[in-house]
Design a protein around this motif. Structure first.
Motif, PDB file in Angstrom:
ATOM      1  N   ILE A  32      55.529  12.901  50.473  1.00  0.00           N
ATOM      2  CA  ILE A  32      55.191  12.070  51.641  1.00  0.00           C
ATOM      3  C   ILE A  32      56.211  10.943  51.791  1.00  0.00           C
ATOM      4  CG2 ILE A  32      53.488  10.453  52.569  1.00  0.00           C
ATOM      5  CD1 ILE A  32      51.319  12.173  51.220  1.00  0.00           C
ATOM      6  N   LYS A  33      56.518  10.296  50.655  1.00  0.00           N
ATOM      7  CA  LYS A  33      57.475   9.179  50.675  1.00  0.00           C
ATOM      8  C   LYS A  33      58.855   9.661  51.122  1.00  0.00           C
ATOM      9  CE  LYS A  33      59.158   5.466  47.660  1.00  0.00           C
ATOM     10  NZ  LYS A  33      60.337   5.680  46.891  1.00  0.00           N
ATOM     11  N   TYR A  34      59.276  10.806  50.620  1.00  0.00           N
ATOM     12  CA  TYR A  34      60.592  11.350  50.995  1.00  0.00           C
ATOM     13  C   TYR A  34      60.652  11.665  52.484  1.00  0.00           C
ATOM     14  CZ  TYR A  34      63.130  11.840  46.590  1.00  0.00           C
ATOM     15  OH  TYR A  34      63.849  11.596  45.455  1.00  0.00           O
ATOM     16  N   GLN A  35      59.576  12.243  53.008  1.00  0.00           N
ATOM     17  CA  GLN A  35      59.572  12.588  54.434  1.00  0.00           C
ATOM     18  C   GLN A  35      59.588  11.327  55.289  1.00  0.00           C
ATOM     19  OE1 GLN A  35      56.908  12.448  56.936  1.00  0.00           O
ATOM     20  NE2 GLN A  35      58.174  13.504  58.451  1.00  0.00           N
ATOM     21  N   GLU A  36      58.828  10.322  54.869  1.00  0.00           N
ATOM     22  CA  GLU A  36      58.804   9.056  55.613  1.00  0.00           C
ATOM     23  C   GLU A  36      60.159   8.358  55.580  1.00  0.00           C
ATOM     24  OE1 GLU A  36      55.624   6.982  53.725  1.00  0.00           O
ATOM     25  OE2 GLU A  36      54.061   7.898  54.991  1.00  0.00           O
ATOM     26  N   GLU A  37      60.905   8.543  54.493  1.00  0.00           N
ATOM     27  CA  GLU A  37      62.227   7.933  54.357  1.00  0.00           C
ATOM     28  C   GLU A  37      63.317   8.749  55.046  1.00  0.00           C
ATOM     29  OE1 GLU A  37      62.658   7.607  50.145  1.00  0.00           O
ATOM     30  OE2 GLU A  37      61.431   5.788  49.995  1.00  0.00           O
ATOM     31  N   GLU A  38      62.899   9.805  55.757  1.00  0.00           N
ATOM     32  CA  GLU A  38      63.807  10.668  56.525  1.00  0.00           C
ATOM     33  C   GLU A  38      64.867  11.313  55.645  1.00  0.00           C
ATOM     34  OE1 GLU A  38      65.320   8.309  59.740  1.00  0.00           O
ATOM     35  OE2 GLU A  38      63.371   8.168  60.729  1.00  0.00           O
ATOM     36  N   ARG A  39      64.431  11.786  54.487  1.00  0.00           N
ATOM     37  CA  ARG A  39      65.365  12.442  53.574  1.00  0.00           C
ATOM     38  C   ARG A  39      65.565  13.921  53.890  1.00  0.00           C
ATOM     39  NH1 ARG A  39      65.833  10.045  47.800  1.00  0.00           N
ATOM     40  NH2 ARG A  39      65.064   7.925  47.994  1.00  0.00           N
ATOM     41  N   VAL A  40      64.722  14.488  54.758  1.00  0.00           N
ATOM     42  CA  VAL A  40      64.911  15.887  55.152  1.00  0.00           C
ATOM     43  C   VAL A  40      65.999  15.910  56.224  1.00  0.00           C
ATOM     44  CG1 VAL A  40      63.837  17.976  56.051  1.00  0.00           C
ATOM     45  CG2 VAL A  40      62.490  16.380  54.661  1.00  0.00           C
ATOM     46  N   LYS A  41      67.187  16.354  55.855  1.00  0.00           N
ATOM     47  CA  LYS A  41      68.355  16.238  56.721  1.00  0.00           C
ATOM     48  C   LYS A  41      68.532  17.432  57.655  1.00  0.00           C
ATOM     49  CE  LYS A  41      69.328  12.302  55.026  1.00  0.00           C
ATOM     50  NZ  LYS A  41      69.017  11.109  55.839  1.00  0.00           N
ATOM     51  N   GLU A  42      68.031  18.583  57.259  1.00  0.00           N
ATOM     52  CA  GLU A  42      68.143  19.778  58.100  1.00  0.00           C
ATOM     53  C   GLU A  42      67.037  20.738  57.713  1.00  0.00           C
ATOM     54  OE1 GLU A  42      71.495  23.047  59.588  1.00  0.00           O
ATOM     55  OE2 GLU A  42      71.994  21.542  58.056  1.00  0.00           O
ATOM     56  N   ILE A  43      66.452  21.391  58.706  1.00  0.00           N
ATOM     57  CA  ILE A  43      65.370  22.326  58.425  1.00  0.00           C
ATOM     58  C   ILE A  43      65.398  23.455  59.450  1.00  0.00           C
ATOM     59  CG2 ILE A  43      63.692  21.004  59.787  1.00  0.00           C
ATOM     60  CD1 ILE A  43      61.576  21.898  57.674  1.00  0.00           C
ATOM     61  N   LYS A  44      65.186  24.673  58.972  1.00  0.00           N
ATOM     62  CA  LYS A  44      65.160  25.845  59.836  1.00  0.00           C
ATOM     63  C   LYS A  44      64.096  26.815  59.349  1.00  0.00           C
ATOM     64  CE  LYS A  44      70.022  25.788  61.306  1.00  0.00           C
ATOM     65  NZ  LYS A  44      71.282  26.576  61.404  1.00  0.00           N
ATOM     66  N   ARG A  45      63.691  27.701  60.247  1.00  0.00           N
ATOM     67  CA  ARG A  45      62.823  28.819  59.870  1.00  0.00           C
ATOM     68  C   ARG A  45      63.686  30.044  59.675  1.00  0.00           C
ATOM     69  NH1 ARG A  45      56.850  29.491  61.980  1.00  0.00           N
ATOM     70  NH2 ARG A  45      57.029  30.754  60.116  1.00  0.00           N
ATOM     71  N   THR A  46      63.285  30.915  58.776  1.00  0.00           N
ATOM     72  CA  THR A  46      64.028  32.152  58.541  1.00  0.00           C
ATOM     73  C   THR A  46      63.334  33.290  59.292  1.00  0.00           C
ATOM     74  OG1 THR A  46      62.762  32.883  56.615  1.00  0.00           O
ATOM     75  CG2 THR A  46      64.539  31.290  56.229  1.00  0.00           C
ATOM     76  N   PRO A  47      64.025  34.394  59.494  1.00  0.00           N
ATOM     77  CA  PRO A  47      63.400  35.539  60.169  1.00  0.00           C
ATOM     78  C   PRO A  47      62.177  36.061  59.422  1.00  0.00           C
ATOM     79  CG  PRO A  47      65.784  35.792  60.107  1.00  0.00           C
ATOM     80  CD  PRO A  47      65.460  34.617  59.249  1.00  0.00           C
ATOM     81  N   GLU A  48      62.120  35.805  58.087  1.00  0.00           N
ATOM     82  CA  GLU A  48      60.969  36.266  57.307  1.00  0.00           C
ATOM     83  C   GLU A  48      59.775  35.331  57.409  1.00  0.00           C
ATOM     84  OE1 GLU A  48      64.863  37.531  55.543  1.00  0.00           O
ATOM     85  OE2 GLU A  48      63.963  35.587  56.009  1.00  0.00           O
ATOM     86  N   GLY A  49      59.971  34.164  58.053  1.00  0.00           N
ATOM     87  CA  GLY A  49      58.860  33.241  58.234  1.00  0.00           C
ATOM     88  C   GLY A  49      58.815  32.089  57.257  1.00  0.00           C
ATOM     89  N   SER A  50      59.780  31.994  56.349  1.00  0.00           N
ATOM     90  CA  SER A  50      59.819  30.867  55.410  1.00  0.00           C
ATOM     91  C   SER A  50      60.548  29.684  56.057  1.00  0.00           C
ATOM     92  CB  SER A  50      60.517  31.278  54.111  1.00  0.00           C
ATOM     93  OG  SER A  50      61.861  31.663  54.366  1.00  0.00           O
ATOM     94  N   LEU A  51      60.502  28.531  55.379  1.00  0.00           N
ATOM     95  CA  LEU A  51      61.244  27.349  55.802  1.00  0.00           C
ATOM     96  C   LEU A  51      62.380  27.106  54.824  1.00  0.00           C
ATOM     97  CD1 LEU A  51      58.321  24.837  56.531  1.00  0.00           C
ATOM     98  CD2 LEU A  51      59.469  26.340  58.172  1.00  0.00           C
ATOM     99  N   VAL A  52      63.540  26.751  55.336  1.00  0.00           N
ATOM    100  CA  VAL A  52      64.673  26.374  54.491  1.00  0.00           C
ATOM    101  C   VAL A  52      65.114  24.982  54.905  1.00  0.00           C
ATOM    102  CG1 VAL A  52      67.026  26.904  53.789  1.00  0.00           C
ATOM    103  CG2 VAL A  52      65.418  28.759  54.168  1.00  0.00           C
ATOM    104  N   ALA A  53      65.283  24.086  53.921  1.00  0.00           N
ATOM    105  CA  ALA A  53      65.616  22.700  54.266  1.00  0.00           C
ATOM    106  C   ALA A  53      66.621  22.116  53.282  1.00  0.00           C
ATOM    107  CB  ALA A  53      64.355  21.840  54.278  1.00  0.00           C
ATOM    108  N   LEU A  54      67.364  21.148  53.770  1.00  0.00           N
ATOM    109  CA  LEU A  54      68.254  20.335  52.944  1.00  0.00           C
ATOM    110  C   LEU A  54      67.606  18.966  52.810  1.00  0.00           C
ATOM    111  CD1 LEU A  54      70.972  19.787  51.514  1.00  0.00           C
ATOM    112  CD2 LEU A  54      71.905  19.157  53.744  1.00  0.00           C
ATOM    113  N   VAL A  55      67.294  18.569  51.572  1.00  0.00           N
ATOM    114  CA  VAL A  55      66.585  17.321  51.323  1.00  0.00           C
ATOM    115  C   VAL A  55      67.461  16.424  50.456  1.00  0.00           C
ATOM    116  CG1 VAL A  55      64.470  16.260  50.463  1.00  0.00           C
ATOM    117  CG2 VAL A  55      64.396  18.563  51.433  1.00  0.00           C
ATOM    118  N   GLU A  56      67.575  15.172  50.828  1.00  0.00           N
ATOM    119  CA  GLU A  56      68.418  14.219  50.110  1.00  0.00           C
ATOM    120  C   GLU A  56      67.635  13.571  48.977  1.00  0.00           C
ATOM    121  OE1 GLU A  56      69.323  10.251  51.816  1.00  0.00           O
ATOM    122  OE2 GLU A  56      71.371  11.017  51.913  1.00  0.00           O
ATOM    123  N   GLY A  57      68.159  13.702  47.750  1.00  0.00           N
ATOM    124  CA  GLY A  57      67.570  13.039  46.596  1.00  0.00           C
ATOM    125  C   GLY A  57      68.674  12.342  45.841  1.00  0.00           C
TER     126      GLY A  57
END
Length: 409
Positions: A32-57
């Motif tokens: 929750i804290k990471y999402q609020e701090e806008e650390r998710v820099k890129e996110i996409k859905r895959t053709p199989e229905g999963s989520l792929v994301a780049l998260v800054e830590g």
């Protein structure tokens, strides 16, 4: 969870409880804290229905989240490796974008972002597995043809080049002279130094240069391989207790991951130790209750083939500890999750020992004490007591509403 139709998005049907059941309370809170701090820099859905994301830590981490039959799972390039706060942050980011009506792109199978993410966390290990097995087999056949003198020469030469192997052989030599206390002392000294370093506010390079616990792990392995498993049990408790003191500095869980590898050696030692089976169970439970930061790797200890009598002895001992914890402070049972977890183990032990008649009264007592009505209802339903389960459902809602309106809802 409602059935999925052609136009529905199963991720949008998720509830808070689904996230917590998946990643645990601590990882969910950090996500929750990471999402609020806008650390998710890129996110996409895959053709199989999963989520792929780049998260800054501490570094940039790639995570992929899957949802199958209403169950979440994920993999990640972070030290934890799966079901972590980076995955939670990505799911929350996706849900927020969906709520705001913003489109999340569906990547093509050739999308470089998806390909890079999967390459980051899978590497070439899977494709090379067959080659590694073949190479190991050939090496084994080669070594079997060597003489004792030739093998010794190879080990000595390699030990001079590899510090880990050199330390391991040196400690085995010390143990052969029955200097167990010396090795144990070295392990404790190494722990003192590493944890002091990790917990130092002035430690400027902490995020880039995580203290290496390899020497500790090697020391534990040498003790185990030399037939001294009992000596590792106290060290295991110290590892967990000392990590508690520096865990706040370990934001990405990198030190916790290294300690978990050491604890894997301790768990092996536990199965080989000389203590009775019910005491092994108590030990494992105490270690798990010390794991306030979810650093331990999965293990199959509780699936071992203990006898009903061993389960009974464990349940009797655990009942005494829970009763004592009600009268005197015990840091292992202080928090609600710790007591709930211990009671879950007690319920399991009573069932394994055939003492089914004790399970429902125990769960009723704990529901009144801790507010865990869900466990009681599940036990009642499993016992075929549907009407009584419904009574406790309404009672639980009423009792919970007085203190936690949202939870009751």
């Amino acid at each position: 969870m409602p059935p999925e139709n052609k136009n529905s998005d199963p991720f949008e049907e998720l509830k808070w409880s689904d996230l917590q059941d998946w990643a645990g309370g601590k990882a969910t809170a950090k996500g929750i804290k990471y999402q609020e701090e806008e650390r998710v820099k890129e996110i996409k859905r895959t053709p199989e229905g999963s989520l792929v994301a780049l998260v800054e830590g501490t570094s940039d981490y790639f995570t992929e989240i899957f949802l199958k039959d209403g169950k979440l799972s994920s993999v990640c390039t972070c030290p934890v490796g799966h079901d972590c706060k980076h995955g939670v942050a990505a799911v929350l980011e996706y849900l927020e974008l969906a709520e705001q009506g913003e489109e999340v792109l569906i990547a093509s199978e050739e999308d470089p972002f998806v390909a890079r993410a999967r390459q980051e966390y899978t590497g070439d290990e899977i494709s090379a597995l067959g080659e590694e097995e073949s190479s190991a087999r050939a090496l084994r056949e080669y070594l079997q043809r060597l003489t004792r003198t030739e093998l010794i020469e190879i080990l000595v030469t390699f030990a001079e080049k590899d510090t880990g192997l050199g330390k391991y052989l040196k400690e085995r030599q010390t143990l052969s002279a029955e200097n167990v206390e010396e090795i144990v002392g070295e392990v404790y000294s190494e722990l003192d130094e590493l944890l002091e370093e990790a917990g130092d506010f002035e430690y400027a390079d902490y995020e880039m240069d995580v203290p290496d616990f390899l020497d500790v792990q090697v020391g534990l392995e040498s003790l185990l391989d030399s037939g001294h498993p009992d000596e590792l049990l106290d060290i295991g408790k110290e590892l967990m207790d000392r990590y508690e003191k520096i865990a706040d500095y370990d934001e990405e869980g990198e030190i916790g991951t290294k300690i978990s590898f050491c604890m894997d050696v301790v768990f092996k030692a536990l199965t080989r130790s000389s203590i009775p089976a019910h005491e092994k169970m108590l030990y494992m439970l105490e270690i798990e209750l010390r794991d306030n930061y979810n650093i331990l790797n999965e293990h199959g200890f509780w699936e071992k083939d203990f006898t009903p009598e061993e389960w009974r002895r464990f349940s009797e001992s655990l009942k005494i500890k829970l009763k004592e914890a009600e009268k005197t402070e015990n840091p292992l049972y202080d928090s609600l999750w710790q007591r709930d977890y211990a009671v879950d183990r007690l319920v399991y032990a009573l069932e394994k020992s055939g003492l089914f008649e004790e399970v429902i009264p125990l769960c009723e007592k704990e529901a009144k004490k801790t507010g865990n009505y869900i466990r009681l209802v599940r036990v009642l339903l499993d016992s075929g007591k549907r009407e009584k389960a419904e009574e406790w459902i309404y009672r639980g809602i009423k009792e919970t509403r007085e203190h936690e309106t949202e939870t009751a809802h």
